[in-house]
Structure formats: structure tokens, C-alpha cells
Design a protein around this motif. Structure first.
Motif, PDB file in Angstrom:
ATOM      1  N   ASN A  24       0.821  -1.206   0.000  1.00  0.00           N
ATOM      2  CA  ASN A  24       0.000   0.000   0.000  1.00  0.00           C
ATOM      3  C   ASN A  24       0.860   1.263   0.000  1.00  0.00           C
ATOM      4  O   ASN A  24       0.560   2.240  -0.692  1.00  0.00           O
ATOM      5  CB  ASN A  24      -0.936   0.013   1.217  1.00  0.00           C
ATOM      6  CG  ASN A  24      -2.115  -0.926   1.045  1.00  0.00           C
ATOM      7  OD1 ASN A  24      -2.596  -1.107  -0.066  1.00  0.00           O
ATOM      8  ND2 ASN A  24      -2.581  -1.512   2.128  1.00  0.00           N
ATOM      9  N   HIS A  25       1.932   1.252   0.784  1.00  0.00           N
ATOM     10  CA  HIS A  25       2.797   2.434   0.840  1.00  0.00           C
ATOM     11  C   HIS A  25       3.524   2.623  -0.489  1.00  0.00           C
ATOM     12  O   HIS A  25       3.690   3.767  -0.953  1.00  0.00           O
ATOM     13  CB  HIS A  25       3.807   2.286   1.980  1.00  0.00           C
ATOM     14  CG  HIS A  25       4.592   3.531   2.248  1.00  0.00           C
ATOM     15  ND1 HIS A  25       3.992   4.755   2.473  1.00  0.00           N
ATOM     16  CD2 HIS A  25       5.940   3.750   2.311  1.00  0.00           C
ATOM     17  CE1 HIS A  25       4.921   5.675   2.667  1.00  0.00           C
ATOM     18  NE2 HIS A  25       6.110   5.100   2.563  1.00  0.00           N
ATOM     19  N   ALA A  26       3.952   1.523  -1.108  1.00  0.00           N
ATOM     20  CA  ALA A  26       4.615   1.619  -2.414  1.00  0.00           C
ATOM     21  C   ALA A  26       3.660   2.209  -3.451  1.00  0.00           C
ATOM     22  O   ALA A  26       4.060   3.025  -4.296  1.00  0.00           O
ATOM     23  CB  ALA A  26       5.099   0.240  -2.855  1.00  0.00           C
ATOM     24  N   LEU A  27       2.377   1.809  -3.383  1.00  0.00           N
ATOM     25  CA  LEU A  27       1.375   2.342  -4.301  1.00  0.00           C
ATOM     26  C   LEU A  27       1.183   3.842  -4.066  1.00  0.00           C
ATOM     27  O   LEU A  27       1.098   4.629  -5.023  1.00  0.00           O
ATOM     28  CB  LEU A  27       0.049   1.605  -4.093  1.00  0.00           C
ATOM     29  CG  LEU A  27      -1.080   1.932  -5.072  1.00  0.00           C
ATOM     30  CD1 LEU A  27      -0.728   1.452  -6.472  1.00  0.00           C
ATOM     31  CD2 LEU A  27      -2.386   1.273  -4.620  1.00  0.00           C
ATOM     32  N   THR A  28       1.133   4.231  -2.793  1.00  0.00           N
ATOM     33  CA  THR A  28       0.990   5.654  -2.456  1.00  0.00           C
ATOM     34  C   THR A  28       2.164   6.455  -2.997  1.00  0.00           C
ATOM     35  O   THR A  28       1.992   7.533  -3.591  1.00  0.00           O
ATOM     36  CB  THR A  28       0.894   5.830  -0.923  1.00  0.00           C
ATOM     37  OG1 THR A  28      -0.242   5.115  -0.434  1.00  0.00           O
ATOM     38  CG2 THR A  28       0.767   7.296  -0.551  1.00  0.00           C
ATOM     39  N   LEU A  29       3.378   5.940  -2.812  1.00  0.00           N
ATOM     40  CA  LEU A  29       4.571   6.632  -3.310  1.00  0.00           C
ATOM     41  C   LEU A  29       4.570   6.715  -4.831  1.00  0.00           C
ATOM     42  O   LEU A  29       5.033   7.715  -5.405  1.00  0.00           O
ATOM     43  CB  LEU A  29       5.836   5.909  -2.837  1.00  0.00           C
ATOM     44  CG  LEU A  29       6.124   5.984  -1.335  1.00  0.00           C
ATOM     45  CD1 LEU A  29       7.360   5.156  -0.991  1.00  0.00           C
ATOM     46  CD2 LEU A  29       6.329   7.431  -0.897  1.00  0.00           C
ATOM     47  N   MET A  30       4.047   5.693  -5.494  1.00  0.00           N
ATOM     48  CA  MET A  30       3.966   5.714  -6.953  1.00  0.00           C
ATOM     49  C   MET A  30       3.091   6.872  -7.427  1.00  0.00           C
ATOM     50  O   MET A  30       3.474   7.643  -8.323  1.00  0.00           O
ATOM     51  CB  MET A  30       3.404   4.392  -7.476  1.00  0.00           C
ATOM     52  CG  MET A  30       3.246   4.349  -8.991  1.00  0.00           C
ATOM     53  SD  MET A  30       2.270   2.919  -9.550  1.00  0.00           S
ATOM     54  CE  MET A  30       0.614   3.414  -9.024  1.00  0.00           C
ATOM     55  N   TYR A  31       1.902   7.028  -6.815  1.00  0.00           N
ATOM     56  CA  TYR A  31       1.007   8.113  -7.223  1.00  0.00           C
ATOM     57  C   TYR A  31       1.623   9.476  -6.896  1.00  0.00           C
ATOM     58  O   TYR A  31       1.436  10.445  -7.642  1.00  0.00           O
ATOM     59  CB  TYR A  31      -0.355   7.966  -6.546  1.00  0.00           C
ATOM     60  CG  TYR A  31      -1.215   6.902  -7.189  1.00  0.00           C
ATOM     61  CD1 TYR A  31      -1.681   7.055  -8.492  1.00  0.00           C
ATOM     62  CD2 TYR A  31      -1.579   5.749  -6.501  1.00  0.00           C
ATOM     63  CE1 TYR A  31      -2.471   6.079  -9.100  1.00  0.00           C
ATOM     64  CE2 TYR A  31      -2.362   4.769  -7.086  1.00  0.00           C
ATOM     65  CZ  TYR A  31      -2.811   4.937  -8.392  1.00  0.00           C
ATOM     66  OH  TYR A  31      -3.593   3.976  -8.980  1.00  0.00           O
ATOM     67  N   TRP A  32       2.354   9.557  -5.775  1.00  0.00           N
ATOM     68  CA  TRP A  32       3.019  10.813  -5.436  1.00  0.00           C
ATOM     69  C   TRP A  32       4.065  11.171  -6.493  1.00  0.00           C
ATOM     70  O   TRP A  32       4.159  12.323  -6.920  1.00  0.00           O
ATOM     71  CB  TRP A  32       3.668  10.681  -4.049  1.00  0.00           C
ATOM     72  CG  TRP A  32       4.285  11.952  -3.543  1.00  0.00           C
ATOM     73  CD1 TRP A  32       3.679  12.933  -2.814  1.00  0.00           C
ATOM     74  CD2 TRP A  32       5.643  12.386  -3.736  1.00  0.00           C
ATOM     75  NE1 TRP A  32       4.563  13.946  -2.533  1.00  0.00           N
ATOM     76  CE2 TRP A  32       5.786  13.646  -3.092  1.00  0.00           C
ATOM     77  CE3 TRP A  32       6.746  11.835  -4.382  1.00  0.00           C
ATOM     78  CZ2 TRP A  32       6.973  14.352  -3.077  1.00  0.00           C
ATOM     79  CZ3 TRP A  32       7.948  12.553  -4.382  1.00  0.00           C
ATOM     80  CH2 TRP A  32       8.052  13.793  -3.724  1.00  0.00           C
ATOM     81  N   GLN A  33       4.862  10.180  -6.912  1.00  0.00           N
ATOM     82  CA  GLN A  33       5.890  10.425  -7.927  1.00  0.00           C
ATOM     83  C   GLN A  33       5.257  10.833  -9.257  1.00  0.00           C
ATOM     84  O   GLN A  33       5.771  11.718  -9.963  1.00  0.00           O
ATOM     85  CB  GLN A  33       6.749   9.166  -8.118  1.00  0.00           C
ATOM     86  CG  GLN A  33       7.598   8.790  -6.921  1.00  0.00           C
ATOM     87  CD  GLN A  33       8.829   9.663  -6.775  1.00  0.00           C
ATOM     88  OE1 GLN A  33       9.000  10.642  -7.491  1.00  0.00           O
ATOM     89  NE2 GLN A  33       9.694   9.312  -5.819  1.00  0.00           N
ATOM     90  N   ILE A  34       4.146  10.186  -9.602  1.00  0.00           N
ATOM     91  CA  ILE A  34       3.445  10.556 -10.844  1.00  0.00           C
ATOM     92  C   ILE A  34       2.995  12.014 -10.762  1.00  0.00           C
ATOM     93  O   ILE A  34       3.171  12.798 -11.708  1.00  0.00           O
ATOM     94  CB  ILE A  34       2.231   9.626 -11.064  1.00  0.00           C
ATOM     95  CG1 ILE A  34       2.713   8.227 -11.463  1.00  0.00           C
ATOM     96  CG2 ILE A  34       1.293  10.197 -12.132  1.00  0.00           C
ATOM     97  CD1 ILE A  34       1.603   7.190 -11.524  1.00  0.00           C
ATOM     98  N   GLY A  35       2.403  12.386  -9.616  1.00  0.00           N
ATOM     99  CA  GLY A  35       1.965  13.772  -9.441  1.00  0.00           C
ATOM    100  C   GLY A  35       3.114  14.755  -9.518  1.00  0.00           C
ATOM    101  O   GLY A  35       2.998  15.838 -10.126  1.00  0.00           O
TER     102      GLY A  35
END
Length: 334
Positions: A24-35
Motif C-alpha cells: 500500500n505504501h509503495a502504491l501511495t509513493l507511486m502516485y506521489w511520484q506521478i503527481g
């Protein structure tokens, strides 16, 4: 054999939970990096900012074809908002999921976002619980009795609440009880509904509360009395007595609650514990009657209205204006 099996199950359960949190945290970081990448690309020049929406639409079309619907235009736009709301990656909590953050980025006030993030992390709220607290306007209701800095400091565990007024909510929102506002019911119906939904009720009460007893009997010489609900708050280190009233409360109701509080202070609480708190949970109240019935510097008795539906923003604004007017009137009287 039984102990070994229990230990193995615990290890498996903890490992699965840890793995799920990591994913879940890796997914959150992925969306943050995309943003972050989208925002940085937009900031390269005015021309790029103009076609921002078209850029997201085109990016989404390619990413959805490659990786699926998780990269829709909506999610890419949310990723952009996510980065703008939380520009420092170290401020992200590994305990919260991307779905938690989608709730948080809807809030346009940075202090409010920080408050709910801290509360969600500290109390391990599910997404549904977080949404409920946001929709029931927990932050705004707490601000009726204290300033933003204090609310935020307590939520982030930088400070501990030192006054009952920092925890007692007015109104309390009890929509989870499933009782219809127009229906005819009695105090025991409300009490039974609270006990049935005790987990949700404790969440509404706030931090540090634990359930102690219902219909607690007090024997004062030959007379018997019953306190509807008894709780304990570990942060304030005191008992909290709840008396339920279905009608508009009277000064006699406050007097009875005062007697219960006095009894607990003199006969029940230990020397290391703080003075007992009493709360009248009522359908309606006259704030002036409450104010003149209670001692001028009262810190132990509170009257809190309950409502059986989530408030609208307009209702909350009206309550805040009413509360501020009451404070101004009291100041002018003094």
C-alpha cells in the motif's frame, strides 16, 4: 502443539499485514511520484500549463492501454493534487493507503488535512471511518472550544489534552445508531443502540475513551440510583459519566448529574485520578439555563446535544455562529 500453532498463526498474520502495508505504501509513493512529474512538467513554461488537461488526458490514454484503469485521467489528476497537497514525501504516512489520501486531498485547508492525517494514523482509522469523521465535521466541532494550533498539536500527539473541554464534543453525531429522528423512542432505546454500536460510539467520543459500565448502580443510604453509561478516559485519567435525556434538559437534570459526579469523586476515584466528568447527552438544551445552573468556572459538567444524522455544512456554520454569539453575550454580561 496448540501454543506452537498459535505462534505460527501470529507470525503469518503479522507478516501478511506487514506485506500489505508495504504494498500500500509503495502504491501511495507511486502516485506521489506521478503527481510530482506532472507538476514539474507543467512548471516548465506557460505553454505547458495551458495544455495541462490535454496532457493528462493523453498520458492517461497511453498508461491505461499499458497498465489498466488505475491510471485514468481522474487518478492522474488526483496524483497531481496529491503532490500539491503533500509536496514533501517524508510527510507521507506508511500507515495510510492511497484511498485514505484521496479523502484527505479533497480538503482545501492545510491545517485541517494535517489534523485528519494525524488522527487517522494515530487511531488506525479505516477509510470509511476517516470519511465519517470528515463528513461529521469533527475538526470544525472541536474548534468550537479551542484554537487550531491546540487541536492540531493534540492530534499529532505533541500535546496531551489537559481540559475536558478539549475532548467533549457538542453536538455528538450518532447517525450510525440507525434511529430515525422523527421516531418515538425511550432513553433505554438510545442506550441499547449505543451499546450495540459501542465501537462507533467510542470513535465519536474521541481519543482515550474506554467503556466501563451501563446502568451503574449507586446506593446512597437507602436510595438507589443508576448512571446510564460510565466510561474512563486514560488521557485525562478520569471517569466520564453519561446521562441520557430524550427531551430538553432542565436544571434538575444537571443537579442529578452533579450528585453522580460528587459520589464518584468521593467514593470511587483513586487519589491519583483526576476529578470525574459528567456529560448530559440530550436531544435539546437551553445554553443559558446550562450556563446559569453550573458553577461559573465549571470544568466537570457538560451538556451535549446529540443528532441522528450527519450535519450539513450550513448547519455547522449556524452552530458555530450560535456558539460565538453565546460567547460574545457572556463576555458582555461579565
Amino acid at each position: 502443539m496448540d501454543k506452537l500453532l498459535a505462534d505460527l498463526r501470529l507470525i503469518i498474520h503479522q507478516s501478511r499485514e506487514s506485506a500489505a502495508r508495504s504494498v500500500n505504501h509503495a502504491l501511495t509513493l507511486m502516485y506521489w511520484q506521478i503527481g510530482r512529474l506532472i507538476v514539474e512538467d507543467e512548471q516548465q513554461g506557460a505553454e505547458r500549463a495551458v495544455y495541462g488537461k490535454a496532457l493528462i488526458k493523453n498520458l492517461s490514454a497511453q498508461l491505461v492501454a499499458d497498465y489498466g484503469e488505475n491510471f485514468s485521467s481522474r487518478n492522474l489528476q488526483l496524483s497531481r493534487q496529491f503532490y500539491l497537497a503533500f509536496p514533501i514525501v517524508n510527510s507521507l504516512s506508511s500507515q495510510l493507503t492511497w484511498t485514505h489520501y484521496k479523502v484527505l486531498i479533497r480538503l482545501d485547508d492545510a491545517t485541517k488535512r494535517a489534523f485528519y492525517l494525524a488522527e487517522a494514523e494515530k487511531n488506525a482509522w479505516t477509510v470509511r471511518q476517516l470519511e465519517r469523521q470528515v463528513n461529521s465535521l469533527l475538526y470544525e466541532r472541536l474548534l468550537l472550544s479551542q484554537d487550531k494550533e491546540s487541536v492540531l498539536a493534540i492530534a499529532q500527539a505533541k500535546e496531551k489534552p489537559t481540559q475536558p473541554s478539549q475532548l467533549i464534543k457538542d453536538p455528538m453525531v450518532l447517525e450510525f445508531l440507525g434511529l430515525k429522528p422523527q421516531a418515538s423512542y425511550y432513553e433505554h432505546d438510545l442506550e441499547n443502540a449505543i451499546i450495540t454500536h459501542i465501537q462507533e460510539f467510542l470513535l465519536e467520543l474521541g481519543n482515550g475513551f474506554s467503556f466501563v459500565a451501563r446502568q451503574k448502580r449507586l446506593f446512597i443510604e437507602s436510595d438507589e440510583f443508576k448512571i446510564d453509561l460510565v466510561f474512563y478516559n486514560r488521557l485525562l485519567q478520569c471517569f466520564v459519566l453519561l446521562d441520557l435525556k430524550m427531551d430538553k434538559i432542565t436544571h434538575q437534570d444537571l443537579g442529578q448529574l452533579q450528585m453522580y459526579v460528587n459520589y464518584y469523586d468521593r467514593a470511587i476515584r483513586e487519589p491519583h485520578e483526576n476529578p470525574t466528568i459528567g456529560v448530559l447527552l440530550c436531544a435539546d438544551k437551553n445554553d443559558a439555563v446550562v450556563r446559569y445552573t453550573l458553577p461559573e468556572h465549571n470544568t466537570q459538567l457538560f451538556a451535549s446535544k446529540y443528532q441522528l444524522h450527519l450535519p450539513t455544512e450550513e448547519q455547522l456554520i449556524a452552530e458555530i455562529q450560535k456558539e460565538l454569539k453565546g460567547q460574545d453575550d457572556q463576555t458582555s454580561e461579565d
